[in-house]
Design an enzyme around this catalytic site. Structure first.
Site, short mmCIF file in Angstrom:
data_model
loop_
_atom_site.label_atom_id
_atom_site.label_comp_id
_atom_site.label_asym_id
_atom_site.label_seq_id
_atom_site.Cartn_x
_atom_site.Cartn_y
_atom_site.Cartn_z
N SER A 233 -126.48 45.86 -22.72
CA SER A 233 -127.60 44.99 -22.39
C SER A 233 -128.09 44.23 -23.63
CB SER A 233 -128.73 45.84 -21.77
OG SER A 233 -129.92 45.11 -21.72
N CYS A 378 -114.50 30.34 -20.03
CA CYS A 378 -114.93 29.28 -20.96
C CYS A 378 -114.44 29.75 -22.33
CB CYS A 378 -116.45 29.17 -20.92
SG CYS A 378 -117.20 28.37 -22.34
N CYS A 381 -117.01 30.76 -25.00
CA CYS A 381 -117.69 32.02 -24.66
C CYS A 381 -116.74 33.19 -24.84
CB CYS A 381 -118.20 32.00 -23.21
SG CYS A 381 -119.21 30.56 -22.82
C1 LIG Z 1 -118.87 37.29 -22.42
C2 LIG Z 1 -119.77 36.13 -22.11
C3 LIG Z 1 -120.08 35.25 -23.12
C4 LIG Z 1 -120.89 34.13 -22.83
N1 LIG Z 1 -121.15 33.24 -23.83
C5 LIG Z 1 -121.88 32.14 -23.56
C6 LIG Z 1 -122.11 31.15 -24.56
O1 LIG Z 1 -121.64 31.27 -25.70
N2 LIG Z 1 -122.82 30.05 -24.22
C7 LIG Z 1 -123.31 29.85 -22.94
O2 LIG Z 1 -123.94 28.83 -22.69
N3 LIG Z 1 -123.13 30.80 -21.99
C8 LIG Z 1 -122.43 31.91 -22.25
N4 LIG Z 1 -122.22 32.85 -21.27
C9 LIG Z 1 -122.89 32.69 -19.97
C10 LIG Z 1 -124.31 33.32 -19.96
O3 LIG Z 1 -124.30 34.61 -20.50
C11 LIG Z 1 -124.87 33.43 -18.54
O4 LIG Z 1 -123.98 34.17 -17.75
C12 LIG Z 1 -125.09 32.07 -17.87
O5 LIG Z 1 -125.92 31.27 -18.67
C13 LIG Z 1 -125.74 32.23 -16.49
O6 LIG Z 1 -127.01 32.87 -16.65
P1 LIG Z 1 -127.80 33.56 -15.49
O7 LIG Z 1 -129.21 33.06 -15.53
O8 LIG Z 1 -127.07 33.43 -14.20
O9 LIG Z 1 -127.89 35.11 -15.90
P2 LIG Z 1 -126.80 35.99 -16.63
O10 LIG Z 1 -127.04 35.97 -18.10
O11 LIG Z 1 -125.45 35.58 -16.15
O12 LIG Z 1 -127.14 37.46 -16.12
C14 LIG Z 1 -126.79 37.90 -14.80
C15 LIG Z 1 -127.83 38.92 -14.37
O13 LIG Z 1 -127.80 40.03 -15.27
C16 LIG Z 1 -129.12 40.57 -15.45
N5 LIG Z 1 -129.40 40.48 -16.89
C17 LIG Z 1 -129.63 39.36 -17.65
N6 LIG Z 1 -129.78 39.69 -18.93
C18 LIG Z 1 -129.66 41.03 -19.01
C19 LIG Z 1 -129.72 41.97 -20.08
N7 LIG Z 1 -129.90 41.57 -21.33
N8 LIG Z 1 -129.57 43.28 -19.79
C20 LIG Z 1 -129.35 43.71 -18.52
N9 LIG Z 1 -129.27 42.86 -17.48
C21 LIG Z 1 -129.42 41.54 -17.71
C22 LIG Z 1 -130.05 39.72 -14.62
O14 LIG Z 1 -130.24 40.39 -13.39
C23 LIG Z 1 -129.26 38.42 -14.42
O15 LIG Z 1 -129.62 37.79 -13.23
C24 LIG Z 1 -121.40 33.94 -21.53
C25 LIG Z 1 -121.08 34.86 -20.51
C26 LIG Z 1 -120.27 35.93 -20.79
C27 LIG Z 1 -119.92 36.89 -19.67
#
Ligand SMILES: Cc1cc2nc3c(=O)[nH]c(=O)nc-3n(C[C@H](O)[C@H](O)[C@H](O)COP(=O)(O)OP(=O)(O)OC[C@H]3O[C@@H](n4cnc5c(N)ncnc54)[C@H](O)[C@@H]3O)c2cc1C
Length: 443
Positions: A233, A378, A381
């Site tokens: 997390s 991506c 990422c």
């Molecule tokens: C390995 C990886 C690297 C990435 N690198 C980048 C990057 O460099 N640049 C970029 O723009 N995007 C990056 N992304 C995408 C980014 O992390 C998000 O997935 C994307 O922006 C969509 O965000 P979201 O609001 O749907 O929530 P997400 O971040 O996708 O989270 C999904 C769900 O997880 C839960 N959650 C969120 N944060 C936490 C936490 N800290 N602990 C526990 N649960 C949590 C919440 O319920 C959330 O709705 C990366 C994704 C991955 C898997």
């Protein structure tokens, strides 16, 4: 001054209502008002780490990570996803990674990799092996061959990450030319990665199926399971802070994600959407706390590995720069060693056969997380995801490898060292950037 909001809030929390209620109409202070007090599973406070990091660690890491030894990272970004068919080829310009050309990487770095490869090949053929020579100079050729096999088996057993850099498709990337920032990667592909990590490769309370584990449920899990979850997390938090701190600001001015021009900077709106209690069922501040947890875990690994890392040459072939790098690393390690409240890994995996099983599961889960990085749709990422999971995996290897205390047997590859320092640099930068967001909220 910088921590005024959180302290004030801490006092108000004691009263009764949820603390963010007191900050109307500035509800956004809520991201920080619960971010105070003791860091879970550790013995120190959030503001102790803020001060230690922002004043002592961050400025040192910033200059250290500019050095040639640390800026070139070798990874295979072309390996197929081993878990599902991923046809979401990324078309977003900001996902593109520029690999190094032939002349870009210092010969010393390419040379050491080549040397290691040659040594490996020699090993396979039963040729000279310094480690085994050290173990016993009188053993038979057959015995030596078996030992090579067992050592390899042990090494694989010791690793928390899949190895990438020996693949034919692995390429050097200049991390400074490909910074981690907002790329626009989201939707089903990104969701699938996080889902697979949390739902299939994490420990969970029994019969609990939502993606994140609410803090109220965490205590029903044992220490090792909580540590695993908090580390994942915390990593997720750090990745998302980076994309908020380096957001595509000009997006709103009509620039699309495929446009080559772009202007990056902090987006408070994005930060609040991701971390305020109102938009995260109250969990945002806990996710921020987990960032501090993983920071302390990696800091402890650096301090523990200091005697080993102080012997490294950080060879690139440029004598003056290599000397500077050694000095800068020693300086940083001294700071890390002086931190008084390190995470205590000795309380984990102690005792019974159940502890050994738990350790095995812990490692298997994490190995899978490093494999899942091949499914990230991506490239940018994926690059930073691979680097940060490898850095965390290296930290776990330092903390939990049985070989660590047998000086001559413990080894780190160049790519592990590069990943360890850069991953810690990402966490350090995230904590530093939090302070920027905190200041932005106060004005
Ligand atoms: C390995 C990886 C690297 C990435 N690198 C980048 C990057 O460099 N640049 C970029 O723009 N995007 C990056 N992304 C995408 C980014 O992390 C998000 O997935 C994307 O922006 C969509 O965000 P979201 O609001 O749907 O929530 P997400 O971040 O996708 O989270 C999904 C769900 O997880 C839960 N959650 C969120 N944060 C936490 C936490 N800290 N602990 C526990 N649960 C949590 C919440 O319920 C959330 O709705 C990366 C994704 C991955 C898997």
């Amino acid at each position: 001054m910088l921590f005024r909001t959180s302290r004030l809030c801490l006092v108000l929390v004691v009263v009764t209502a949820p603390c963010w209620a007191y900050f109307e109409p500035h509800t956004h202070d809520a991201c920080f008002c619960q971010l105070s007090g003791r860091i879970d599973e550790c013995t120190c406070n959030i503001d102790t780490v803020d001060h230690f990091n922002n004043v002592k660690v961050y400025p040192r890491l910033r200059s250290l990570l500019l050095k040639d030894y640390f800026r070139f990272f070798k990874a295979n970004l072309k390996r197929e996803c081993p878990f599902w068919h991923d046809d979401s080829k990324c078309a977003m310009r900001y996902c593109h990674v520029q690999a190094c050309g032939d002349g870009d990487v210092p010969v010393g770095i390419k040379g050491t990799a080549k040397l290691k490869k040659e040594e490996k090949e020699e090993d396979t053929c039963g040729g000279s092996d310094k480690e085994l020579d050290y173990l016993n100079k009188t053993i038979s050729a057959k015995m030596k061959k078996d030992l090579v096999m067992w050592t390899k088996y042990d090494d694989a057993n010791d690793n928390f990450c899949v190895v990438d850099e020996n693949d034919e498709d692995a390429e050097y990337v200049d991390l400074l030319l490909n910074p981690e920032r907002f790329t626009g990667y989201k939707g089903s592909s990104a969701n699938r990665i996080w889902n697979s990590i949390y739902l299939e490769n994490c420990f969970r309370p029994k019969s609990y199926y939502s993606l994140y584990i609410p803090s109220s449920k965490l205590n029903s899990m044992c220490l090792e399971e909580r540590v695993y979850y908090r580390a994942i997390s915390g990593l997720h938090t750090s990745i998302n802070i980076h994309l908020c701190a380096n957001y595509l600001l000009s997006h709103s001015n009509g620039l699309s994600l495929t446009d080559p021009k772009g202007e990056w900077g902090p987006s408070l709106v994005e930060f609040e959407r991701r971390f305020s209690p109102e938009t995260t069922n109250g969990e945002g501040p806990n996710w921020l706390r987990n960032l501090y947890f993983i920071y302390l875990l990696e800091l402890r690994a650096l301090a523990k590995a200091a005697p080993y890392l102080e012997q490294e040459t950080f060879y690139t072939g440029n004598e003056a720069e290599d000397f500077d790098t050694q000095m800068a690393v020693k300086d940083l390690l001294n700071i890390a060693k002086q931190f008084p409240n390190h995470f205590d890994e000795t309380t984990m995996f102690t005792g019974s056969a159940q502890a050994a099983r738990l350790k095995h599961e812990f490692k298997e889960h994490f190995l899978n997380v490093t494999r899942i990085m091949d499914c990230v749709g991506c490239d940018k990422c994926k690059l930073w995801g691979k680097l940060q999971t490898k850095g965390l995996g290296t930290a776990l290897k330092i903390l939990f490898s049985q070989k660590f205390n047998q000086k001559k047997l413990f080894q780190l590859q160049r790519e592990e060292i590069v990943a360890l320092f850069n991953a810690f640099g990402r966490l350090s930068t995230s904590i530093y950037k939090l302070d920027n967001f905190r200041e932005m909220l106060e004005h």
